[in-house]
Write an enzyme that holds these catalytic residues in place. Structure first.
Site, PDB file in Angstrom:
ATOM      1  N   LEU A 504       0.912  -1.198   0.186  1.00  0.00           N
ATOM      2  CA  LEU A 504       0.035  -0.012  -0.131  1.00  0.00           C
ATOM      3  C   LEU A 504       0.832   1.406  -0.006  1.00  0.00           C
ATOM      4  O   LEU A 504       0.388   2.465  -0.610  1.00  0.00           O
ATOM      5  CB  LEU A 504      -0.981  -0.062   1.184  1.00  0.00           C
ATOM      6  CG  LEU A 504      -1.952  -0.923   1.256  1.00  0.00           C
ATOM      7  CD1 LEU A 504      -2.614  -0.957   2.605  1.00  0.00           C
ATOM      8  CD2 LEU A 504      -3.100  -0.646   0.118  1.00  0.00           C
ATOM      9  N   GLY A 505       1.938   1.128   0.656  1.00  0.00           N
ATOM     10  CA  GLY A 505       2.692   2.080   0.579  1.00  0.00           C
ATOM     11  C   GLY A 505       4.142   2.131   1.536  1.00  0.00           C
ATOM     12  O   GLY A 505       4.282   0.989   2.068  1.00  0.00           O
ATOM     13  N   GLY A 507       6.211   3.625   4.007  1.00  0.00           N
ATOM     14  CA  GLY A 507       6.181   4.748   4.820  1.00  0.00           C
ATOM     15  C   GLY A 507       7.791   4.978   5.499  1.00  0.00           C
ATOM     16  O   GLY A 507       8.729   4.320   5.393  1.00  0.00           O
ATOM     17  N   PHE A 509       8.672   4.252   8.680  1.00  0.00           N
ATOM     18  CA  PHE A 509       9.126   3.359   9.499  1.00  0.00           C
ATOM     19  C   PHE A 509       9.031   1.922   8.879  1.00  0.00           C
ATOM     20  O   PHE A 509       9.235   0.869   9.597  1.00  0.00           O
ATOM     21  CB  PHE A 509       8.217   3.460  10.676  1.00  0.00           C
ATOM     22  CG  PHE A 509       8.222   4.662  11.342  1.00  0.00           C
ATOM     23  CD1 PHE A 509       9.347   5.311  12.346  1.00  0.00           C
ATOM     24  CD2 PHE A 509       7.484   5.771  11.122  1.00  0.00           C
ATOM     25  CE1 PHE A 509       9.371   6.381  12.868  1.00  0.00           C
ATOM     26  CE2 PHE A 509       7.481   7.068  11.716  1.00  0.00           C
ATOM     27  CZ  PHE A 509       8.398   7.355  12.515  1.00  0.00           C
ATOM     28  N   GLY A 510       8.756   1.796   7.536  1.00  0.00           N
ATOM     29  CA  GLY A 510       8.684   0.402   7.009  1.00  0.00           C
ATOM     30  C   GLY A 510       7.282   0.492   6.047  1.00  0.00           C
ATOM     31  O   GLY A 510       6.659   1.408   6.089  1.00  0.00           O
ATOM     32  N   VAL A 512       3.851  -1.023   4.173  1.00  0.00           N
ATOM     33  CA  VAL A 512       2.545  -1.222   4.420  1.00  0.00           C
ATOM     34  C   VAL A 512       1.840  -2.078   3.340  1.00  0.00           C
ATOM     35  O   VAL A 512       1.951  -2.110   2.346  1.00  0.00           O
ATOM     36  CB  VAL A 512       1.643   0.148   4.749  1.00  0.00           C
ATOM     37  CG1 VAL A 512       0.125  -0.354   5.050  1.00  0.00           C
ATOM     38  CG2 VAL A 512       2.394   0.997   5.609  1.00  0.00           C
ATOM     39  N   LYS A 526       1.706  -3.129   8.745  1.00  0.00           N
ATOM     40  CA  LYS A 526       2.994  -2.465   8.765  1.00  0.00           C
ATOM     41  C   LYS A 526       3.906  -3.335   9.358  1.00  0.00           C
ATOM     42  O   LYS A 526       4.030  -3.377  10.503  1.00  0.00           O
ATOM     43  CB  LYS A 526       2.587  -0.949   9.544  1.00  0.00           C
ATOM     44  CG  LYS A 526       3.971  -0.192   9.056  1.00  0.00           C
ATOM     45  CD  LYS A 526       3.927   1.201   9.695  1.00  0.00           C
ATOM     46  CE  LYS A 526       4.712   2.286   9.081  1.00  0.00           C
ATOM     47  NZ  LYS A 526       4.015   3.279   8.649  1.00  0.00           N
ATOM     48  N   ASP A 621       5.975  13.821  12.478  1.00  0.00           N
ATOM     49  CA  ASP A 621       6.266  13.946  10.876  1.00  0.00           C
ATOM     50  C   ASP A 621       5.003  13.793  10.417  1.00  0.00           C
ATOM     51  O   ASP A 621       4.262  13.006   9.631  1.00  0.00           O
ATOM     52  CB  ASP A 621       6.685  12.369  10.617  1.00  0.00           C
ATOM     53  CG  ASP A 621       7.291  12.312   9.173  1.00  0.00           C
ATOM     54  OD1 ASP A 621       7.400  13.432   8.542  1.00  0.00           O
ATOM     55  OD2 ASP A 621       7.693  10.925   8.694  1.00  0.00           O
TER      56      ASP A 621
END
Ligand SMILES: *[C@@H]1O[C@H](CO)[C@@H](O)[C@H](O)[C@H]1NC(C)=O
Ligand SMILES: *[C@@H]1O[C@H](CO)[C@@H](O)[C@H](O)[C@H]1NC(C)=O
Ligand SMILES: *[C@@H]1O[C@H](CO)[C@@H](O)[C@H](O)[C@H]1NC(C)=O
Ligand SMILES: *[C@@H]1O[C@H](CO)[C@@H](O)[C@H](O)[C@H]1NC(C)=O
Ligand SMILES: *[C@@H]1O[C@H](CO)[C@@H](O)[C@H](O)[C@H]1NC(C)=O
Ligand SMILES: *[C@@H]1O[C@H](CO)[C@@H](O)[C@H](O)[C@H]1NC(C)=O
Ligand SMILES: *[C@@H]1O[C@H](CO)[C@@H](O)[C@H](O)[C@H]1NC(C)=O
Ligand SMILES: *[C@@H]1O[C@H](CO)[C@@H](O)[C@H](O)[C@H]1NC(C)=O
Ligand SMILES: *[C@@H]1O[C@H](CO)[C@@H](O)[C@H](O)[C@H]1NC(C)=O
Length: 793
Positions: A504-505, A507, A509-510, A512, A526, A621
């Site tokens: 999905l994306g 980010g 931090f890791g 998703v 995530k 963020d």
């Protein structure tokens, strides 16, 4: 002919009589030969207030005399005459000026008044009138002399304090004016909560429960505000307050009063609510609803008796009050109307109270852990837990005990229990009828029986049961607001995400991944990277995050912690992240209305993180990539709490970073405010602030806004396609907020809570100065790099 004539005369006479009795066509004055009944009303000259008979919502057949806002569709009562003595029929009841010059209410054609202004020795009774003023005050005065006031409703407080009125203490007579809440939302009779000036003589107002327990005070008046209400004297320039305050303390009396600077905002009221909160509300024309401008105390659970008896309060929960196990809501309708003060009642009566102490053994106790104990405990001399329990069991009026070295017992009332206090290791033991506990015990036995019965089909059956149970647990957990997180097995997550196939994306931090639980339920999984914490700490942090529920915050549903693997499972947002809609080339440009709602929603979510969670959470963020949209474009802030979870020393994204990140000063919630401001510019413009390779001071949108604001022509800033449907006032408000947010000095930036109120139009905001920090950045050639699109990525 004669008959016709006489009947005509009679009709005429009747007409004359009725004219004489009800000539009240929107008059603001009732004179001594007039009366008012049925749906007739007095209307103040400016049309703002009306006085007449009203019926509170849900109060079958109970009518009262009151004053309300005439121009507001939602019935909002500011004063009630006969709080405790309703009439059953407004048509046979009437308001009039009595022969002795009092304004009285007569019920059922009766001659003696049900309610009266009680004016003594009125020497000008026949020329006495009642006049409803434009500030909501009802005067009883002499007809020809406006200053000869005999009585006024402003002196007779109910639950509302209108601008211009004085909540005073008279030093000569000792009379203290007091506002008392309604009993419940449908009953104006005096309730349990009140506010008044401290009778002991200090310059502070006190909130009380049942005229005895003080649960909040304003703190003493200092030169420009009450010491316990810092928001009254804002040090920051941005909210040009709408209110004028005054505290007067002379030989005669002491009082506080407030006024509205702008007459257009007459629809402001301050109330003591049925739930014990002291609030100032402002009518928001756009939303057609009352908006909170001020609420005290801030911690709802600190309102004495807010949840009533036999219930517990949980701060910051969506609905803070809940009944203890074994008890059910008293007056469930009140509970629904945000008034839980009626508390709860036992499902099964105590055997002890029922039939003497002989049956005491039929009562049992169960424990509630991590609570803040109620304060009206009796201390007994029992030395151990067992004796403590016996002492309580053997006295029928004993409802609960707690033992932490001292044996505490509670008699007669059990109120103000606060639940889920991390800092407390206290447990309280609640007394219930034994059958209350054995019932559930029986159910358990019954279940066990079934399981054992099914033992024969064990190997196969259990596997299926387990699978179904897991599946159901997942779906239940995802659908119900039970607050507890699901701990997933890694293999389960592999299954749900089809081995992490749909990204999905990615980010900060890791990555998703999409997971599918059922036809209708999806999740976002995530995979955390760069993780250094131990399992225990991870679980602790995650459970804190799992307790955070807010419509504008993405909901954490579960987690997985296996070996070095750490994953978080969130609700899935079908509309993806905000950047795709703002900057994407797709034709679905968001309308101004939706963009404004998104901006306000994000502010609400962040205000919750900053101001209402038990431990304040700084997001660190904020950017469009971290704002997700649900299927009706309600924004949800994502990725909060992760900076702390991952012990990130520096997070954030270039282009949204507050100067203190660069200067190395301490990071506060105002760093999020800065990033929010930068993002707000993008929401307004529908473009990246750093869109072009060579963004200069001339083209840098935030600078353009700051300057155009001063020139008063912000409209010119919006590109085609976005300008449609723009509400000018909202646009100006949003631009001002954004400029205040990106001020270099963090104390000049508003808080998220203030931003919410400004965007809602509840508080005003002054004209922001051109943000110096951005200006300096733009001018310095070295800093030009900061603005290059490359750097922004
Ligand atoms: C008015 O009359 C009704 C019935 O006749 C009665 O129930 C009610 O209590 C009366 N109200 C007052 C205020 O006397
Ligand atoms: C009202 O008049 C009566 C008799 O005339 C007198 O006794 C009483 O003191 C007066 N009350 C007030 C409040 O003036
Ligand atoms: C009007 O009433 C006030 C207050 O009672 C009084 O001081 C004043 O003399 C009255 N004026 C006239 C014209 O009677
Ligand atoms: C007022 O004084 C009484 C007696 O000294 C005290 O119990 C009470 O707490 C005081 N009230 C406030 C609001 O300080
Ligand atoms: C308020 O002032 C009174 C004296 O007038 C003092 O006793 C009291 O401690 C003060 N309260 C606070 C909270 O400062
Ligand atoms: C309020 O206080 C009075 C006595 O002052 C008492 O009789 C009454 O029961 C109290 N109300 C509640 C709800 O506890
Ligand atoms: C109380 O107990 C006595 C004897 O055990 C019994 O006769 C009586 O009906 C009981 N009363 C109630 C209210 O349960
Ligand atoms: C139960 O406790 C209350 C409060 O301490 C006391 O007044 C009462 O006498 C006790 N009753 C018995 C039966 O011991
Ligand atoms: C037990 O609770 C009482 C009342 O809250 C408190 O005063 C006492 O210090 C506590 N004792 C221990 C050992 O925590």
């Amino acid at each position: 002919m004669a008959t016709w004539l006489s009947s005509c005369t009679i009709s005429l006479l009747l007409l004359l009589i009725s004219l004489q009795q009800s000539p009240l066509h929107a008059s603001d004055t009732l004179t001594s030969n007039q009366q008012l009944s049925g749906n007739q009303k007095l209307i103040s000259r400016d049309g703002n207030f009306a006085l007449g008979f009203f019926q509170p919502a849900g109060s079958n057949g109970r009518w009262y005399i009151g004053i309300w806002y005439n121009k507001i569709p939602e019935q909002t009562i500011v004063w009630v005459a006969n709080r405790e003595k309703p009439v059953s029929d407004p048509v046979s009841s009437s308001l009039t000026i009595s022969d002795d010059g009092n304004f009285i209410l007569l019920a059922n054609h009766s001659k003696s008044p049900l309610w009266s202004t009680n004016i003594k020795n009125n020497t000008a009774a026949s020329s006495t009138v009642a006049v409803l003023l434009g500030n909501g005050n009802l005067l009883v005065r002499h007809e020809s002399n406006a200053s000869a006031v005999l009585w006024q409703s402003f002196d007779d407080f109910t639950d509302t304090w209108l601008p211009g009125n004085k909540l005073s203490r008279n030093k000569k007579t000792g009379v203290i004016k007091r506002m008392i809440s309604w009993k419940d939302r449908g009953d104006p009779a005096p309730g349990l909560f009140s506010i008044q000036l401290d009778p002991n003589g200090s310059k502070q107002y006190i909130l009380q429960w049942n005229s005895s327990e003080v649960y909040w005070t304003t703190g003493n008046w200092t030169n420009n505000g009450f010491s316990g209400v810092p928001e009254m004297s804002p040090v920051n320039p941005y909210p040009s307050s709408r209110f004028l305050f005054q505290f007067v303390d002379n030989d005669e009396e002491a009082y506080f009063t407030y006024n509205i600077k702008n007459d257009a905002l007459i629809f402001t009221r301050t109330i003591i609510d049925v739930s014990g909160l002291f609030q100032t509300l402002v009518w928001a024309e756009a939303q057609q609803a009352w908006a909170n401008s001020f609420t005290k105390p801030k911690a709802k659970c600190s309102v004495y008796g807010v949840c009533g008896e036999y219930s517990k309060c949980r701060e910051n929960a969506a609905s803070p009050c809940s009944c203890l196990k074994g008890f059910s809501e008293n007056h469930p309708n009140n509970w629904k109307l945000d008034d839980q003060t009626a508390g709860c009642r036992r499902n099964i009566p105590l055997q002890c109270a029922n039939n003497g102490s002989m049956k005491a053994k039929h009562d049992r106790f169960y424990a509630i852990d991590s609570v803040k104990l109620p304060d009206n405990a009796h201390i007994t001399d029992a030395t151990n837990v067992h004796d403590c329990e016996l002492i309580c069991l053997n006295n029928c009026s004993c409802l609960a005990y707690s033992h932490n070295g001292t044996c505490l017992v509670w008699h007669n009332h059990l109120m103000n229990l606060q639940d889920n206090i991390d800092t407390s290791s206290d447990s309280i033991f609640i007394r219930v009828a034994a059958s209350e506990l054995s019932n559930s015990g029986n159910k358990k036995l019954w279940l066990i029986g079934i399981i054992i019965g099914g033992f024969t089909v064990l190997s196969f059956g259990v596997a299926i049961l387990y699978f179904l149970h897991r599946r159901r647990a997942i779906i239940n957990g995802l659908n119900h607001d039970n607050g507890s997180l699901i701990s997933f097995k890694y293999s389960n997550l592999q299954l749900l995400t089809r081995n992490f196939s749909e990204v999905l994306g990615a980010g900060s931090f890791g990555s998703v991944f999409k997971g599918v639980v059922s036809d209708t339920t999806a999740v976002a999984v995530k995979k955390l990277e760069g993780f250094h914490q131990g399992e225990k700490q991870f679980r602790a942090e995650v459970s804190t995050l799992g307790n955070i529920h807010h419509i504008n915050l993405i909901r954490l549903l579960g987690f997985c912690s296996e070996g070095a693997k750490r994953l978080l499972v969130y609700e899935y947002m079908p509309n993806g992240s905000l950047d795709k809609h703002l900057f994407g080339s797709s034709s679905t440009t968001l309308s101004w209305k939706i963009r404004y709602q998104i901006a306000a929603g994000i502010a609400k979510g962040l205000a919750y993180l900053h101001e209402e969670c038990r431990d304040c959470i700084i997001h660190c963020d904020i950017k469009p990539e971290n704002i997700l949209l649900d299927d009706s474009f309600v924004p949800k802030v994502a990725d909060f709490g992760l900076a702390k979870l991952l012990e990130a020393s520096m997070r954030g994204t270039v282009g949204y970073l507050a100067p203190e990140w660069i200067s190395g000063e301490a990071i506060t919630t105002k760093a999020d405010v800065f990033s929010y401001g930068m993002m707000l510019f993008e929401i307004i413009s529908g473009r990246r602030n750093l869109e072009h390779k060579e963004t200069t001071m001339e083209t840098f949108f935030p600078m353009l806004v700051a300057r155009k604001l001063l020139e008063g022509e912000v409209q010119a800033l919006l590109g085609e396609g976005l300008i449609n449907g723009v509400n000018e006032r909202e646009l100006e408000r949003a631009c001002k907020v954004a400029c205040w947010c990106v001020q270099g000095n963090e104390s000049s930036r508003p808080t998220m809570g203030e931003i919410v109120k400004i965007l809602e139009g509840v508080i005003d905001v002054g004209m922001p100065p051109v943000p110096r920090y951005l200006e300096v950045l733009c001018e310095g050639s070295e800093n030009a790099k900061f603005f290059s699109y490359e750097a922004a990525k």
